[in-house]
Design an enzyme around this catalytic site. Structure first.
Site, PDB file in Angstrom:
ATOM      1  N   ARG A   1       0.869  -1.180   0.000  1.00  7.39           N
ATOM      2  CA  ARG A   1       0.000   0.000   0.000  1.00  7.39           C
ATOM      3  C   ARG A   1       0.902   1.226   0.000  1.00  7.39           C
ATOM      4  O   ARG A   1       1.963   1.225   0.659  1.00  7.39           O
ATOM      5  CB  ARG A   1      -0.901   0.029   1.238  1.00  7.39           C
TER       6      ARG A   1
ATOM      7  N   GLU B   1      -3.177   8.027  -4.041  1.00  2.00           N
ATOM      8  CA  GLU B   1      -3.427   7.149  -5.175  1.00  2.00           C
ATOM      9  C   GLU B   1      -4.764   7.527  -5.797  1.00  2.00           C
ATOM     10  O   GLU B   1      -5.756   7.604  -5.050  1.00  2.00           O
ATOM     11  CB  GLU B   1      -3.485   5.715  -4.659  1.00  2.00           C
TER      12      GLU B   1
ATOM     13  N   HIS C   1      -1.368   0.518  -9.643  1.00  2.00           N
ATOM     14  CA  HIS C   1      -1.966  -0.476  -8.735  1.00  2.00           C
ATOM     15  C   HIS C   1      -2.584  -1.636  -9.538  1.00  2.00           C
ATOM     16  O   HIS C   1      -3.802  -1.847  -9.507  1.00  2.00           O
ATOM     17  CB  HIS C   1      -3.027   0.193  -7.838  1.00  2.00           C
TER      18      HIS C   1
HETATM   19  C1  DGY Z   1      -5.656  -6.081  -2.940  1.00  2.00           C
HETATM   20  O1  DGY Z   1      -6.428  -7.007  -3.259  1.00  2.00           O
HETATM   21  O2  DGY Z   1      -5.574  -5.665  -1.792  1.00  2.00           O
HETATM   22  C2  DGY Z   1      -4.802  -5.496  -4.016  1.00  2.00           C
HETATM   23  O3  DGY Z   1      -4.169  -4.341  -3.624  1.00  2.00           O
HETATM   24  C3  DGY Z   1      -5.580  -5.304  -5.300  1.00  2.00           C
HETATM   25  O4  DGY Z   1      -5.817  -6.537  -5.814  1.00  2.00           O
END
Ligand code: DGY
Length: 326
Positions: free
Chosen positions: A236, A265, A284
């Site tokens: 993240r 983001e 992402h």
């Molecule tokens: C998640 O699933 O947490 C990812 O960041 C996106 O697939």
């Protein structure tokens, strides 16, 4: 019989959506962009379930706007930092996520970023497109070797372990730091965070975003990394202090970074990080394969439907809601 009402905050792959439509009266946000906050607050009024994405903030205000019928929140992601779990638990609402099905796809992409940054794939592409490729050159676009290098994994859960498995194929030395795990496997060795930062050629992040991990990679952590090191973040954006990272990259304190996630983001087009050539930034997309996004959709639908039917969610992040009251 009246079908339960749900709000689905975006179009998800058909295999999941079909199941949701078959069981529920579904209000599905059709936009390419996430529904604005006000729209979420209005559309959830009186629903039995919410199927959310990681781009939606599902906090107590949203749960209250939904009202007392709300039985389940199903998040279409393995990460769930966008959902206020304590607020859901306090209201007895189970929250579902999609673990497991995206592990390999995400680890593949994290490894692809590692290789792309080490071997300057994006630099090479820019160089060629700019018409600068005049000859083969002994010193042209030199990168770092991957085979035999040291990979440091911060977080050694499913995806971190997936990275360790991949690294074995490149004869890498693998170190990991994870306060919740001391279980050496796939040739990886547990070390403290300081040794990991000082010894690794590649530092890859695989922790959830929590109050403990927010800005875990800050100026201090970056100053302990090798000047030749590359940082990879597919976890993240908030795990890394972007300002400190910009400074470290700009002043060659570290050699490069490859990010699939940013803070904020999406990253604004005029963000200073985008001025640098020693950073790769992807939007992402680490779990973005056709098969994986389909599996995530099926799993999110299964969590939603189970919650609506009063059954235990197959993948629940706050199982405390099922605890028997004495
Ligand atoms: C998640 O699933 O947490 C990812 O960041 C996106 O697939």
């Amino acid at each position: 019989m009246k079908r339960p009402r749900v709000f689905v905050t975006r179009l998800i792959p058909g295999e999941g959506l079909a199941a949701v439509r078959a069981h529920c009266q579904a209000d599905i946000w059709p936009g390419e962009l996430p529904p604005p906050r006000q729209e979420i607050l209005q559309r959830v009024a009186g629903v039995d379930g919410i199927l959310s994405l990681l781009t939606d903030s599902i906090d107590g205000a949203v749960m209250d706007a939904a009202g007392p019928r709300l039985k389940v929140i199903s998040n279409y992601a393995v990460g769930f930092d966008n959902v206020h779990i304590a607020q859901a638990t306090a209201r007895g609402i189970p929250v579902g996520n999609t673990p497991g099905v995206l592990t390999d796809t995400t680890a593949d992409f994290a490894f692809a970023l590692l290789m792309a940054a080490a071997r300057r794939v994006a630099d090479g592409d820019r160089f060629t497109r700019a018409g600068r490729w005049k000859t083969w050159g002994p010193m042209l676009l030199l990168g770092q070797d991957i085979t035999g290098a040291t990979l440091g994994l911060i977080g050694f859960g499913r995806i971190g372990q997936g990275m360790a498995r991949r690294a074995q194929g490149f004869d890498m030395k693998v170190l990991y730091h994870d306060p919740d795990r001391q279980d050496d496997r796939f040739g990886a060795r547990a070390v403290d965070l300081d040794s990991l930062l000082r010894r690794s050629d590649f530092v890859s992040l695989h922790v959830p975003l929590t109050t403990e991990t927010h800005h875990l990679v800050n100026a201090n952590a970056l100053s302990r990394m090798k000047p030749t090191a590359i940082l990879i973040n597919t976890a993240r954006g908030g795990v890394v202090d972007s300002e400190a990272l910009y400074h470290a990259l700009k002043t060659d304190q570290i050699a490069g970074a490859a990010l699939d996630v940013t803070e904020p983001e999406p990253i604004p087009a005029d963000h200073p990080l985008l001025e640098l050539d020693n950073v790769i930034i992807a939007p992402h997309m680490a779990s973005a394969s056709v098969a994986t996004r389909g599996k995530m959709a099926r799993m999110a639908a299964a969590n939603l439907i189970a919650g609506l039917e009063g059954e235990r969610l197959p993948h629940c992040v706050n199982p405390q809601v099922y605890a028997e009251t004495p």
